[in-house]
Design an enzyme around this catalytic site. Structure first.
Site, PDB file in Angstrom:
ATOM      1  N   LYS A 104       0.829  -1.210   0.000  1.00 37.24           N
ATOM      2  CA  LYS A 104       0.000   0.000   0.000  1.00 37.24           C
ATOM      3  C   LYS A 104       0.857   1.251   0.000  1.00 37.24           C
ATOM      4  O   LYS A 104       0.508   2.239  -0.631  1.00 37.24           O
ATOM      5  CB  LYS A 104      -0.913   0.024   1.235  1.00 37.24           C
ATOM      6  CG  LYS A 104      -2.121  -0.885   1.109  1.00 37.24           C
ATOM      7  CD  LYS A 104      -3.053  -0.696   2.292  1.00 37.24           C
ATOM      8  CE  LYS A 104      -4.119  -1.774   2.340  1.00 37.24           C
ATOM      9  NZ  LYS A 104      -4.828  -1.785   3.624  1.00 37.24           N
ATOM     10  N   LYS A 129      -4.464 -11.521  -6.722  1.00 33.07           N
ATOM     11  CA  LYS A 129      -5.749 -11.726  -6.055  1.00 33.07           C
ATOM     12  C   LYS A 129      -6.793 -10.737  -6.583  1.00 33.07           C
ATOM     13  O   LYS A 129      -6.449  -9.659  -7.042  1.00 33.07           O
ATOM     14  CB  LYS A 129      -5.593 -11.602  -4.530  1.00 33.07           C
ATOM     15  CG  LYS A 129      -5.466 -10.193  -4.022  1.00 33.07           C
ATOM     16  CD  LYS A 129      -5.760 -10.089  -2.522  1.00 33.07           C
ATOM     17  CE  LYS A 129      -5.693  -8.607  -2.156  1.00 33.07           C
ATOM     18  NZ  LYS A 129      -5.962  -8.270  -0.792  1.00 33.07           N
ATOM     19  N   LYS A 144     -10.947  -5.184  -4.905  1.00 32.53           N
ATOM     20  CA  LYS A 144     -11.972  -4.190  -5.247  1.00 32.53           C
ATOM     21  C   LYS A 144     -11.362  -2.890  -5.716  1.00 32.53           C
ATOM     22  O   LYS A 144     -12.018  -2.072  -6.323  1.00 32.53           O
ATOM     23  CB  LYS A 144     -12.895  -3.953  -4.058  1.00 32.53           C
ATOM     24  CG  LYS A 144     -12.182  -3.577  -2.775  1.00 32.53           C
ATOM     25  CD  LYS A 144     -13.191  -3.436  -1.646  1.00 32.53           C
ATOM     26  CE  LYS A 144     -12.593  -3.811  -0.306  1.00 32.53           C
ATOM     27  NZ  LYS A 144     -13.568  -4.012   0.728  1.00 32.53           N
TER      28      LYS A 144
HETATM   29  P1  TYM Z   1     -10.923  -6.567   3.697  1.00 35.25           P
HETATM   30  O1  TYM Z   1     -12.042  -5.626   3.929  1.00 35.25           O
HETATM   31  O2  TYM Z   1      -9.856  -6.175   2.723  1.00 35.25           O
HETATM   32  O3  TYM Z   1     -11.491  -7.959   3.205  1.00 35.25           O
HETATM   33  C1  TYM Z   1     -12.530  -8.623   3.915  1.00 35.25           C
HETATM   34  C2  TYM Z   1     -12.294 -10.133   3.888  1.00 35.25           C
HETATM   35  O4  TYM Z   1     -12.253 -10.612   2.532  1.00 35.25           O
HETATM   36  C3  TYM Z   1     -11.080 -11.394   2.344  1.00 35.25           C
HETATM   37  N1  TYM Z   1     -10.637 -11.241   0.943  1.00 35.25           N
HETATM   38  C4  TYM Z   1     -10.468 -12.250   0.076  1.00 35.25           C
HETATM   39  N2  TYM Z   1     -10.620 -13.577   0.219  1.00 35.25           N
HETATM   40  C5  TYM Z   1     -10.382 -14.357  -0.866  1.00 35.25           C
HETATM   41  N3  TYM Z   1     -10.011 -13.874  -2.065  1.00 35.25           N
HETATM   42  C6  TYM Z   1      -9.843 -12.541  -2.266  1.00 35.25           C
HETATM   43  N4  TYM Z   1      -9.489 -12.081  -3.467  1.00 35.25           N
HETATM   44  C7  TYM Z   1     -10.071 -11.677  -1.157  1.00 35.25           C
HETATM   45  N5  TYM Z   1     -10.012 -10.325  -0.998  1.00 35.25           N
HETATM   46  C8  TYM Z   1     -10.359 -10.079   0.283  1.00 35.25           C
HETATM   47  C9  TYM Z   1     -10.077 -10.835   3.330  1.00 35.25           C
HETATM   48  O5  TYM Z   1      -9.060 -11.765   3.618  1.00 35.25           O
HETATM   49  C10 TYM Z   1     -10.967 -10.544   4.519  1.00 35.25           C
HETATM   50  O6  TYM Z   1     -11.167 -11.708   5.293  1.00 35.25           O
HETATM   51  N6  TYM Z   1      -8.051  -5.886   7.725  1.00 35.25           N
HETATM   52  C11 TYM Z   1      -9.230  -6.548   7.222  1.00 35.25           C
HETATM   53  C12 TYM Z   1     -10.489  -6.213   7.976  1.00 35.25           C
HETATM   54  C13 TYM Z   1     -10.410  -6.409   9.447  1.00 35.25           C
HETATM   55  C14 TYM Z   1     -10.504  -7.638  10.140  1.00 35.25           C
HETATM   56  C15 TYM Z   1     -10.419  -7.301  11.526  1.00 35.25           C
HETATM   57  C16 TYM Z   1     -10.659  -8.962   9.750  1.00 35.25           C
HETATM   58  C17 TYM Z   1     -10.268  -5.431  10.373  1.00 35.25           C
HETATM   59  N7  TYM Z   1     -10.273  -5.970  11.633  1.00 35.25           N
HETATM   60  C18 TYM Z   1     -10.468  -8.288  12.501  1.00 35.25           C
HETATM   61  C19 TYM Z   1     -10.711  -9.933  10.744  1.00 35.25           C
HETATM   62  C20 TYM Z   1     -10.614  -9.599  12.099  1.00 35.25           C
HETATM   63  C21 TYM Z   1      -9.441  -6.147   5.779  1.00 35.25           C
HETATM   64  O7  TYM Z   1      -9.018  -5.106   5.341  1.00 35.25           O
HETATM   65  O8  TYM Z   1     -10.259  -6.982   5.079  1.00 35.25           O
END
Ligand code: TYM
Length: 327
Positions: free
Chosen positions: A111, A193, A196
């Protein structure tokens, strides 16, 4: 019952990567656990947001959690920013996290290359806030996609370190990363991967894309030049389409390979689109209904934030005492 915590950022669209990597697993697991599913809006402001859009996206994500099958009476579904204990614990944990550890976070490294203009401290300490989210609730299990694995390891390290200094305080959480779906790939560059924030909207499918759009994007998905349907490392595009098919239909890779034996890429794509549309259409329909019921959503938001806050307060009180805050 054991505790599950997980969350998603309400930033832009929610993709089928988010769905198959996380949300769908939450729905599968939720009956056997006490669950908290958070809309992590505090994480979202690490990149610049339009306030009107962020508020709208947060509400939509909450509705989407419910539409996907999470009952808000059985699960604590809430906005992170409504529960100030997240921020309080995050500060304390930041004093137990080394800069060297944050420097090693691959997501930060990626990032920071992209966001030269807004390389803020929040982006850097983001994994600490995530650790606070998890550790606030004595979480046992965290269902996430593969890209969150390193953040989760950090949360475990911070918890163990704190426990080592002050005695047993935090539950050390375990990741739950499913074998299939943990890394849904970009439809345009299948070795990357699905994200979005991809500039090319054909690279991802939003959970809310219309069926005709889903069909078009799958049709355009990059495959390879031979015409054999197989599940191998070299055939990343085909493998990804088979994963999406299996996840939509709840079948195994072997079952899918048998089904597609002797068939061509055109037919594969057709059927992947059909399966995905069948999976997403009911969610999209419920989503619209839930979002239109303002009073229902507002009630959930208020009640669940209060409950989450009450739970968080129990752990936080202990932590404050241990570090020596005056009582
Ligand atoms: P975020 O918002 O980027 O993504 C949410 C969830 O989606 C999963 N994910 C994917 N899984 C499979 N293939 C993909 N291409 C893909 N893109 C995203 C992510 O692994 C995630 O599980 N930091 C985290 C949010 C967060 C969080 C937490 C998660 C904040 N606090 C505490 C668990 C526990 C995030 O940015 O996810």
């Amino acid at each position: 019952k054991k505790v599950i915590f997980s969350g998603m950022q309400p930033t832009g669209v929610i993709t089928i990567g988010n769905y198959f990597g996380a949300l769908k697993n939450w729905v599968k697991l939720h009956n056997e656990y006490n669950c908290l599913f958070c809309v992590v809006d505090m994480h979202s402001i690490t990149t610049r947001q339009d306030p009107v859009k962020l508020r709208k996206s947060a509400r939509e994500l909450l509705a989407l959690y419910i539409a996907a099958g999470l009952d808000p009476d059985e699960n604590l579904i809430y906005y992170q920013s409504h529960v100030p204990e997240h921020a309080e614990l995050s500060w304390i944990l930041s004093c137990f996290t080394y800069m060297g550890e944050l420097n090693r976070m691959t997501q930060f490294k990626e990032k920071s290359q992209k966001s030269e203009l807004n390389l803020n401290a929040g982006l850097y300490t983001y994994p600490i806030l995530m650790a606070a989210d998890i550790l606030l609730f004595k979480t046992d299990l965290v269902p996430v996609g593969n890209d969150q694995k390193q953040h989760l390891e950090l949360a475990r390290d911070i918890a163990s370190r704190f426990n080592g200094i002050y005695g047993d305080t935090f539950t050390v959480p375990e990741p739950y990363i499913a074998k299939m779906g943990a890394r849904i790939a970009s439809l345009q560059e299948p070795t990357k991967k699905m994200s979005k924030s991809d500039e090319n909207p054909n690279a991802y499918i939003s959970l809310l894309d219309e069926p005709s759009v889903i069909r078009k994007k799958i049709k355009k998905a990059v495959t390879d030049s031979d015409a054999l349907i197989a599940y191998t490392e070299e055939k990343a595009g085909i493998r990804n389409l088979i994963d999406i098919y299996c996840l939509s239909k709840d079948i195994t890779t072997d079952e899918a390979l048998e089904h597609f034996q002797g068939k061509g890429y055109g037919e594969l794509k057709e059927q992947v689109a059909d399966a995905l549309i069948a999976e997403l259409e009911p969610i999209q329909k419920r989503f619209k209904e839930i979002l239109s019921d303002k009073a229902y959503l507002d009630g959930i938001i208020l009640k669940n934030a209060e409950s989450a806050s009450r739970l968080a307060e129990r752990v936080l009180r202990k932590v404050k005492k241990k570090v020596g805050y005056p009582q």
